[in-house]
Design an enzyme around this catalytic site. Structure first.
Site: not given
Length: 509
Positions: A41, A66, A136, A139, A171
């Site tokens: 990230r 996170k 992003h 990623r 994904y």
């Protein structure tokens, strides 16, 4: 229920453009690769410290952000690709602090944070991709590659630092081409006799329509050969100039050319201001060599006042060439029609170092030496079929208000003669009418078209008079040979009068 949205993935062309623009800026080259080939990230990238890189084992340690305050650091270990290691090696000499606790991407002057602000990364990636890619998405590209190569989704989950496999499942999208092959495999194929006697359905038009990102229209109609030639020459880094009248579509092609490191210039009427703008663009691209070659300047404003406006044209050209590699940048020039002698000197200096794509209505013969290694692509008005296609696509919003569509299309074609800009302007003008009647299409003309002059009555009188001479020649006997010759020529002219009238009716702009 989970929301399984399709991730927004960058195209291969967009990724190539970002890599080309970041190639000489080693800091952002490394940042891009860490997101694209390690799946970090942007917030994780900017907080990396030198101790996180284990080059002996080719592993990167990433601390997840996170987590709750009560939890310990959540670590994940990402194998490093050779591309990332090589990029770090290029960036290493730029780092001033090589201690283990030092940030890999330290903050600049005046920042309240010890490391690079993630917003700076967002702005730079957006700039490199012409606003098409945000960090992003890199990623997303990494995750999509891992999953699509047949790897276990649990492996992808660990590499991405996801808490749940469900997050990783977004994904698991299938490429469009594979879906097309799957549908084709179950589609019932027609028999030989069905193919022989059944007309094809949904046959695509022979007129190519290419979608674009900017411009008065979001598509090109036609221009297939010209676009292919432009990109073929660009791939070889051959200098190119687009020649054509106003409104023919030169700017539309330039606006949608987005390959490599592009520096856009408007015209060569004010060459020194243009050169200053070029150097300021290089300054914004972190060309540190510029600052070393001239007197000390620390800010963009200092650079603008001390260098870009005070140095001579010759010196500015030398600076631009010294701080760039050959063919590293593509200079796109909107208009060279009114190029000055100073502009000619600039082009003569630049044409063998930079890749240049220019446009203009015409080029003066005395300035042809500046374009000696340029390929010329001449843009002509659209042929009638392509013009009609353009008219049809632009008129869909007000079809219900057009009284006679065929008359409407023919009138616009006759009034614009295939000039795309004039077609757009003509349709825009007619669309303002509450009801587009036949009378309205005949009354409203494009201001750039010439007024029609009806010579029909005059020509009929002249031809009739000449044909009368033939009759008079027969009455005069042997002395009337000249009368019969003139009258005969008039008769031949009368036979071909229709195509002649049609050609004379054309209104060139």
């Amino acid at each position: 229920m989970a929301n399984y949205h399709t991730p927004n993935l960058p195209t291969s062309e967009e990724l190539e453009q970002v890599h080309q623009r970041a190639d000489r800026n080693y800091k952002y080259k490394l940042i891009v690769l860490l997101m694209q080939e390690a799946g970090l990230r942007v917030s994780e990238v900017v907080r990396l410290q030198i101790r996180d890189f284990d080059f002996e084992n080719k592993v990167l340690t990433v601390r997840s952000l996170k987590k709750r305050k009560s939890q310990k650091d959540k670590l994940r270990f990402i194998p490093l690709t050779d591309n990332v290691i090589q990029a770090f090696a290029q960036y290493w000499p730029k780092l001033k602090d090589h201690s283990a606790d030092a940030y890999v991407f330290p903050a600049g002057r005046g920042s309240s944070k010890p490391h690079l602000d993630r917003r700076s990364v967002w702005r730079r990636i957006k700039k490199y991709s012409n606003q098409n890619i945000h960090p992003h998405m890199l990623r997303h590209h990494f995750a999509s590659n891992i999953v699509s190569k047949g790897n276990d989704i649990k492996v992808a989950k660990e590499l991405l630092g996801h808490k749940s496999v469900k997050t990783t499942e977004i994904y698991l999208h299938v490429p469009q081409q594979q879906m097309r092959l799957a549908i084709d495999s179950i589609e019932q194929q027609p028999t030989f006799w069905q193919r022989l006697f059944t007309p094809p359905k949904g046959t695509p038009s022979e007129i190519p329509i290419t979608h674009t990102k900017t411009g008065l229209t979001k598509f090109h109609v036609g221009r297939k050969a010209e676009i292919a030639q432009l990109y073929e020459l660009a791939a070889k880094k051959v200098n190119t100039v687009l020649i054509g009248e106003q409104g023919i579509g030169k700017s539309h092609l330039l606006d949608n050319y987005q390959r490599g490191n592009i520096i856009r210039m408007d015209e060569f009427q004010y060459p020194k201001r243009l050169l200053g703008g070029l150097l300021l663009e290089l300054f914004d691209n972190d060309k540190e060599e510029i600052l070393k070659l001239i007197s000390r300047t620390e800010t963009r404003r200092d650079f603008e006042t001390k260098v870009a406006t005070r140095e001579s044209i010759k010196r500015l050209c030398e600076l631009a060439i010294e701080v760039t590699r050959e063919k590293e940048y593509t200079i796109v020039i909107d208009d060279v029609t009114n190029i000055t002698k100073s502009g000619v000197r600039i082009l003569e200096n630049f044409k063998n170092h930079f890749h240049i794509i220019a446009a203009g209505r015409r080029i003066r013969m005395e300035y042809r030496t500046a374009f000696s290694n340029f390929e010329i692509i001449e843009l002509t008005p659209l042929p009638r079929p392509e013009s009609i296609t353009l008219i049809e696509r632009l008129s869909t919003s007000h079809l219900d208000r057009i009284e006679d569509f065929e008359s409407y299309k023919n009138r616009i074609w006759e009034d614009t003669q295939g000039n795309p800009l004039y077609i757009i302007e003509m349709i825009d003008r007619l669309a303002k009418e509450p009801r587009i009647t036949v009378e309205a299409t005949e009354r409203i003309k494009h201001t750039a078209s010439k007024n029609e002059i009806d010579f029909t009555v005059i020509l009929i009188i002249c031809i009739s008079s000449l044909m009368g001479l033939r009759y008079m020649g027969s009455e005069f006997g042997e002395d009337g040979g000249a009368f019969r010759l003139i009258g005969g020529l008039a008769l031949v002219f009368a036979i071909f009068a229709r195509p002649i009238f049609r050609s004379l009716k054309r209104k060139w702009l």
